[in-house]
Design a protein around this motif. Structure first.
Motif, short mmCIF file in Angstrom:
data_model
loop_
_atom_site.label_atom_id
_atom_site.label_comp_id
_atom_site.label_asym_id
_atom_site.label_seq_id
_atom_site.Cartn_x
_atom_site.Cartn_y
_atom_site.Cartn_z
N GLU A 250 28.02 41.67 38.90
CA GLU A 250 28.68 41.68 40.13
C GLU A 250 30.36 42.58 39.74
N SER B 103 33.59 43.87 41.63
CA SER B 103 35.12 44.18 42.75
C SER B 103 35.69 45.20 41.98
N HIS C 219 32.36 45.77 46.52
CA HIS C 219 31.99 44.43 45.76
C HIS C 219 30.29 44.67 46.38
N TRP D 289 36.82 38.07 47.79
CA TRP D 289 35.29 38.16 48.54
C TRP D 289 34.53 37.49 49.08
#
Length: 504
Positions: free
Chosen positions: A291, A293, A303, A339
Motif C-alpha cells: 500500500e 499513500s 492511494h 484514506w
C-alpha cells in the motif's frame, strides 16, 4: 528539477513495489509470434468485431431521454443503430504478415471494402504502403524513423528474455539499497497478519522521503552509467521523443546525468515525505500486499494497493488506485488524508468525483495443455460512470504457432459494447508485395500541412470514396441502401443558407 522529481519518484515507486513482490518469481510469458516471424515464417490473422446494439440503444436512450420525443424518430434511431451494429459484425480483417511485410483485406464474406499492402526494408528503413482505395499513390513514412524503430525491435527480439533480465538487474540493485538504507528507518514486524482475507508473515511500514528516493536513484544511475544494452535500447527512443518535444531528455547519457545530479540536490536538502508505505509479505508462498499513500502534490494525492499471489504455473496481480483531488474546503495543503473514509465515501456513492482504477491480471503456463494464457480486466470509474475493458488470450508454447485473443470494451454496463476477436496461426502463405511502380510517393511526416495532403485528398475524393461506395454495395448489400446515403451525407459539406456568407 521538477521533471527530475516526478521521474525519480515514479521510478523508485515502481522499483520498490516490484522489489517487494514476487513478480520475478515466475517466468514471465513471452509471446511466440515474434519468434515465429524471426524464423522466416508467416502468421495469418483474422479479426472479427461484435457490437452490442441493444446495450448501445439503451445507453443512448438514457442519455438522450426526452419525454416529448417523437416515437417514430426514436424507432428510426434504434433501427439505424441495429443496422450499423449488424454491418460491423459482418466485417472481417484478414492479414498475412512476415518479419517486415504485411498485406490483407478488410471486408465481409461477400466482398472486399479495401485491400492493403505494406513492406519495409530492415537495413535502410525504406517502406511503402499501398491502399486499393488510393490507386496510383504510395504512402511512405520517414525511413530514419522506421529504421530506428526496427533496430529497437530487433535488439529486443534477439533475446526475448533480455527485458526481464534488465529489469531483474535493476530490481536487485534497488532491493539491495532499500534493505540496507531504507528498511532500518521503517517499522518491521514479523508474525501473522490477516489483511483482506489473506495471511502474511511480515509487515514493513513508515514514511519514504526524498533522501531515501535520492539514494536509490543514485544506485540505479550508477548501474545504468555503464549499461550498454539499456543505452542501445533507450537512446533511439529518447532521441525520437526529443524531436517532438525539444524540452525533453535528448539522450540516455543525459538521462543518467539528470538522475544523478538531481539525487545530489535532494541529498543536500531537508528530507520531505513522498509517500507512506505499508507492505506485507508471506515468506512461505511469496504473496504480497503493498500500500502506497501520497500527500497532496499539486492538488492531487494517490492511494494505491498492489497485491500479488504467485502459483506453481503463474501469477495473479490486483491493483487499485484512488486519485484524490483537494477541494477548496478541505483544509490546508499539508492536512492528512483519511484514506479509509475516502474509500468508504467512494464505495457508498457519497463521493462520485474521485476516480478509481482497478486492474486484475492473471497469467498461467500449462505445459500439459501446451499453452499459456493471460486474462486482464480493468475498470475506471469517473464521476460515477464506469468504463472497462478486458483481454483474454492464449497461445501454444511449442509446435505450430496458434493464438486466440478477445478484447472487450464496456461502458456503464457489464456487457461489452464492442468485442474484438483475433485468431492467428502459422502459415505457408506470404504477404502480397505493394505495387509501387508508376505511382506517386506521398511522404508521411509527423506534421502534415493541408498542402502536403492536398494531392492525396483529391484522389481520395475523386476515386477512393466512389470506389468505397461501390464496394459497400457488394460487401454489405443488405445495409447498402441505408449506409451509402448516410456516408454521402456525412461527406457532403453543409449547404450555405440565406444570410450566410462563405469565408474568404
Amino acid at each position: 528539477m521538477k521533471m527530475y522529481k516526478r521521474l525519480a519518484a515514479m521510478l523508485v515507486a515502481v522499483m520498490m513495489v516490484l522489489s517487494m513482490t514476487s513478480a520475478l518469481a515466475v517466468e514471465l510469458p513471452v509471446s511466440r509470434a515474434q519468434a515465429v516471424l524471426n524464423e522466416g515464417k508467416s502468421v495469418e490473422s483474422n479479426v472479427t468485431l461484435s457490437v452490442d446494439a441493444q446495450t448501445i440503444t439503451g445507453l443512448l436512450a438514457g442519455m438522450m431521454s426526452n419525454p416529448n420525443a417523437d416515437p417514430a424518430e426514436a424507432e428510426e434511431m434504434n433501427n439505424m443503430i441495429n443496422l450499423v451494429a449488424g454491418a460491423l459484425g459482418k466485417l472481417k480483417v484478414q492479414t498475412v504478415s512476415n518479419k517486415t511485410d504485411a498485406s490483407g483485406t478488410i471486408g465481409t464474406d461477400k466482398g472486399s471494402l479495401m485491400d492493403y499492402a505494406v513492406s519495409m526494408n530492415e537495413e535502410t528503413g525504406e517502406n511503402a504502403i499501398t491502399l486499393s482505395l488510393v490507386p496510383g499513390y504510395t504512402l511512405a513514412a520517414d525511413p530514419e524513423l522506421i529504421k530506428s524503430t526496427l533496430e529497437q525491435s530487433k535488439a529486443m527480439q534477439q533475446n526475448p528474455q533480455m527485458a526481464v533480465q534488465m529489469m531483474e538487474k535493476y530490481l536487485n540493485a534497488a532491493k539491495a539499497h532499500f534493505e540496507s538504507d531504507v528498511v532500518p528507518n521503517l517499522k518491521v514486524e514479523t508474525g501473522s497478519f490477516d489483511v483482506n482475507g489473506a495471511t502474511y508473515t511480515k509487515n514493513m511500514s513508515g514514511g519514504f522521503d526524498t533522501k531515501m528516493m535520492a539514494g536509490i536513484t543514485k544506485a540505479l544511475a550508477a548501474l545504468a552509467k555503464d549499461d550498454a544494452e539499456l543505452k542501445a535500447l533507450l537512446d533511439p527512443m529518447l532521441q525520437n521523443a526529443s524531436q517532438e518535444n525539444p524540452e525533453s531528455v535528448k539522450s540516455f547519457d543525459e538521462l543518467v546525468v539528470m538522475l544523478d545530479e538531481g539525487a545530489d540536490e535532494l541529498l543536500a536538502e531537508e528530507a520531505k515525505v513522498i509517500f507512506d508505505l505499508n507492505a506485507y509479505e508471506n515468506e512461505q508462498d511469496k504473496s504480497s500486499l503493498v500500500e502506497i499513500s501520497t500527500p497532496y502534490f499539486d492538488g492531487a494525492a494517490v492511494h494505491a494497493t498492489i497485491a500479488t499471489v504467485p502459483t506453481a504455473t503463474g501469477l495473479t496481480t490486483n491493483v487499485e488506485a484512488i486519485l484524490k483531488s483537494r477541494g477548496e474546503a478541505e483544509g490546508e495543503a499539508d492536512a492528512a488524508i483519511d484514506w479509509a473514509k475516502v474509500k468508504q465515501d467512494v464505495a457508498t456513492g457519497v463521493d462520485m468525483m474521485t476516480p478509481v482504477i482497478k486492474v486484475q491480471a492473471v497469467t498461467n503456463k500449462d505445459e500439459a495443455a501446451n499453452e499459456s494464457t493471460s486474462n486482464v480486466v480493468a475498470s475506471v470509474s469517473v464521476m460515477g460512470i464506469p468504463f472497462g475493458f478486458h483481454v483474454d488470450s492464449k497461445e501454444t508454447l511449442t509446435g505450430v504457432y496458434q493464438s486466440m485473443a478477445t478484447m472487450g470494451l464496456t461502458l456503464m454496463s457489464p456487457t461489452p459494447l464492442l468485442t474484438v476477436n483475433v485468431a492467428s496461426s502459422e502459415t505457408d502463405k506470404q504477404p502480397v508485395a505493394p505495387v509501387t511502380e508508376g505511382t506517386t510517393i506521398v511522404p508521411l511526416k509527423s506534421e502534415m500541412t493541408e498542402e502536403d495532403m492536398a494531392p492525396l485528398a483529391q484522389v481520395v475524393k475523386e476515386k477512393g470514396l466512389p470506389q468505397l461506395l461501390e464496394n459497400i454495395n457488394t460487401a454489405l448489400p443488405e445495409e447498402a441502401n441505408v449506409l451509402i446515403p448516410l456516408l454521402q451525407q456525412m461527406m457532403t459539406p453543409p449547404a450555405l443558407t440565406e444570410g450566410t456568407t462563405q469565408a474568404n
